[in-house]
Design an enzyme around this catalytic site. Structure first.
Site, PDB file in Angstrom:
ATOM      1  N   CYS A 149      37.530  37.059  33.666  1.00  0.00           N
ATOM      2  CA  CYS A 149      37.165  38.333  34.287  1.00  0.00           C
ATOM      3  C   CYS A 149      38.118  39.435  33.843  1.00  0.00           C
ATOM      4  O   CYS A 149      39.235  39.551  34.365  1.00  0.00           O
ATOM      5  CB  CYS A 149      37.204  38.153  35.804  1.00  0.00           C
ATOM      6  SG  CYS A 149      36.863  39.665  36.686  1.00  0.00           S
ATOM      7  N   CYS A 152      39.120  41.901  36.533  1.00  0.00           N
ATOM      8  CA  CYS A 152      40.073  41.399  37.541  1.00  0.00           C
ATOM      9  C   CYS A 152      41.482  41.366  36.966  1.00  0.00           C
ATOM     10  O   CYS A 152      42.444  41.700  37.655  1.00  0.00           O
ATOM     11  CB  CYS A 152      39.765  39.972  37.969  1.00  0.00           C
ATOM     12  SG  CYS A 152      38.072  39.587  38.220  1.00  0.00           S
ATOM     13  N   ASP A 153      41.617  40.909  35.735  1.00  0.00           N
ATOM     14  CA  ASP A 153      42.939  40.538  35.235  1.00  0.00           C
ATOM     15  C   ASP A 153      43.468  41.401  34.097  1.00  0.00           C
ATOM     16  O   ASP A 153      44.621  41.239  33.698  1.00  0.00           O
ATOM     17  CB  ASP A 153      42.902  39.069  34.769  1.00  0.00           C
ATOM     18  CG  ASP A 153      42.524  38.139  35.907  1.00  0.00           C
ATOM     19  OD1 ASP A 153      42.897  38.440  37.051  1.00  0.00           O
ATOM     20  OD2 ASP A 153      41.853  37.121  35.648  1.00  0.00           O
TER      21      ASP A 153
END
Ligand code: NAP
Length: 338
Positions: A149, A152-153
């Site tokens: 992701c 997300c990261d």
């Protein structure tokens, strides 16, 4: 809020019986729940024990969900959907379905806790999960430099060297997005030609931070506590080399979560649950499907929400028809014999 369900006590077990069970708590599941709850069906939503809220729980800013011009955080959007469903009388259970039985008129599910639930209709909205490379270092270093992701990261890889694996739109989109953070992004693709759309290819290839590594498969992910690189295998001549990296984003597609319904519901060649045309009707009467689990193409929060709406409306029509059929039988049985 009155609940339209009762508890059936068979020999030793208690079975909760409802009009509607919804499996899944992403945008499709919660939207189906909002509509069905407003329609007075008091649905039970089985939201999963650890993945409640679905894929959007792994997202940061959602900028393309209509109604939020400033954007909204994925988890907040899902909490709002959950609250909206509960406001109208949906009940949410944070557990996993371990088995289903759709053979009879009553649809049965068994949860991890051992509790059993039954309903007249069921919406299957289990979403999709990121596909894995299936190599040892990948699982060992997942969350330690291996990610599925970018949104997300990506933030954790400021001024780092990273790679995105894949050649489709997801990989191209993630690689382009990650150049906001990383100093260098390798796009590792197993063939000599990308699968993604022309416009996404052009955008990625024009980005000077992105370098495509053609005809290469990731044979291993290296690192003890964190990713330090990958072993690349040339898919043409089989030769191997190492590439030093701080992070690896795997973007090789998503697989619909159909494990509970193999051999139970018909699937399409793409592996999604088969539905009848633009409806949510599956191959089993009374079982409806919505969201990513039926969608090999669009996989957007908004399309999943729309698909959940379709499922709730189909359920309402189905239940009305079921009631009418039951009334007809009652009437016929009540007539004097001739
Ligand atoms: P996809 O189109 O199926 O592409 C998956 C890519 O990963 C392919 O290039 C494939 O290689 C590669 N791949 C698959 N398994 C692999 C493995 N084990 N090892 C190495 N590489 C592997 O999936 P996607 O990119 O997630 O896109 C799915 C759908 O969503 C598409 O229809 C896409 O257009 C859509 N989408 C749209 C957008 C957008 O418009 N903004 C963004 C994301 C996704 P091969 O090419 O060799 O098969």
């Amino acid at each position: 809020m009155p609940h339209d369900y009762h508890v059936l006590i068979t020999s030793e077990k208690e079975t909760d019986v409802r009009k509607l069970i919804i499996i899944g708590s992403g945008p499709a599941g919660y939207t189906a729940a909002i509509y069905a709850a407003r329609g007075g069906l008091a649905p039970l939503v089985i939201a999963s024990s650890v993945e409640a809220g679905g894929e959007l729980m792994n997202t940061t800013e959602v900028e393309n969900f209509p109604g939020f011009p400033e954007g909204i955080q994925g988890p907040e959007l899902m909490t709002r959907m959950q609250e909206q469903a509960e406001r109208f009388g949906a009940e949410i259970v944070y557990d996993d379905v371990v088995s289903v039985d759709f053979a009879g008129t009553s649809k049965k599910v068994v949860l991890g806790s051992g509790k059993e639930h039954e309903s007249e209709a069921l919406v299957y909205a289990t979403g999709s999960a990121p596909r894995k490379l299936g190599i040892e270092g990948e699982s060992r270093l997942s969350g330690r430099g291996v990610s599925y992701c970018a949104t997300c990261d990506g933030f954790f890889f400021r001024e780092r060297t990273i790679a995105v694996v894949g050649g489709g739109d997801s990989a191209l989109e993630e690689a382009t997005f990650l150049t906001k953070f990383a100093s260098k992004v390798y796009l590792i693709h197993r063939r000599g030609e990308l699968r993604g759309s022309k416009i996404m290819q052009q955008r990625a290839l024009a980005n000077e931070k992105i370098e495509v590594v053609w005809n290469s498969a990731v044979a291993d992910v290296l690192g003890d506590d964190a990713v330090t690189g990958v072993v690349l295998e040339d898919t043409v001549d089989g030769s191997r080399r190492e590439l030093a990296l701080d992070g690896v984003f795997v973007a090789i597609g998503n697989d619909p979560r159909t494990h509970l319904v193999h051999g139970v519901l018909d699937l399409t060649p793409a592996g999604t649950v088969w539905v009848d045309g633009r409806s949510s009707r599956t191959s089993v009467p009374g079982v409806f499907a919505a969201g990513d689990v039926i969608d090999p193409t669009y996989r957007q929060a908004v399309t999943a929400a729309g698909s959940g709406t379709v499922a709730a409306l189909d359920v309402e029509h189905y239940l009305v028809a079921l009631d009418e059929a039951a009334e007809t039988i009652d009437r016929v049985e009540g007539l004097p014999a001739v």
